[in-house]
Scaffold this motif. Structure first.
Motif, short mmCIF file in Angstrom:
data_model
loop_
_atom_site.label_atom_id
_atom_site.label_comp_id
_atom_site.label_asym_id
_atom_site.label_seq_id
_atom_site.Cartn_x
_atom_site.Cartn_y
_atom_site.Cartn_z
N ALA A 37 -42.24 75.31 1.64
CA ALA A 37 -42.68 74.22 0.77
C ALA A 37 -41.86 72.97 1.02
O ALA A 37 -41.59 72.21 0.11
N TYR A 38 -41.49 72.73 2.26
CA TYR A 38 -40.62 71.60 2.57
C TYR A 38 -41.26 70.27 2.14
O TYR A 38 -40.61 69.45 1.50
N GLN A 39 -42.52 70.07 2.45
CA GLN A 39 -43.17 68.80 2.10
C GLN A 39 -43.23 68.63 0.59
O GLN A 39 -43.01 67.55 0.07
N PHE A 40 -43.53 69.69 -0.12
CA PHE A 40 -43.57 69.64 -1.58
C PHE A 40 -42.20 69.24 -2.14
O PHE A 40 -42.10 68.36 -2.98
N LYS A 41 -41.13 69.87 -1.63
CA LYS A 41 -39.78 69.55 -2.09
C LYS A 41 -39.43 68.10 -1.74
O LYS A 41 -38.80 67.39 -2.53
N LYS A 42 -39.86 67.65 -0.57
CA LYS A 42 -39.61 66.28 -0.14
C LYS A 42 -40.34 65.29 -1.06
O LYS A 42 -39.79 64.26 -1.43
N ASP A 43 -41.56 65.61 -1.45
CA ASP A 43 -42.32 64.75 -2.36
C ASP A 43 -41.69 64.70 -3.74
O ASP A 43 -41.65 63.64 -4.37
#
Length: 83
Positions: free
Chosen positions: A39-45
């Protein structure tokens, strides 16, 4: 799995953890695994929108409306690492 709610939990360390609530313990475990692994993109968002959030986890409400969540918190990228 669907997220049915969220809340921010302040840890004793002063850090804020975003808790994502699901409908059951099974869904909570699946979501927690997903947040840990992929969930890297989610955490980044999250950190881009709300830099006060340092950690995330997953939880659920049981049949008595009591909230339980995994206290092995997952770190999100630091907001200043995104610049």
């Amino acid at each position: 799995m669907k997220v049915k709610g969220t809340f921010i939990h302040k840890l004793k360390t002063g850090e804020n953890a975003l808790i994502l609530l699901t409908g059951s313990k099974t869904e909570q475990e699946k979501l927690y695994h997903h947040l840990t692994v992929d969930a890297y993109q989610f955490k980044k968002d999250i950190v881009a929108e709300e830099p006060r959030i340092a950690l995330i986890s997953a939880g659920y409400k049981d049949e008595n409306d009591e909230v339980t969540w995994n206290e092995d918190y997952i770190p999100v990228p630091k907001w200043y690492e995104q610049n």
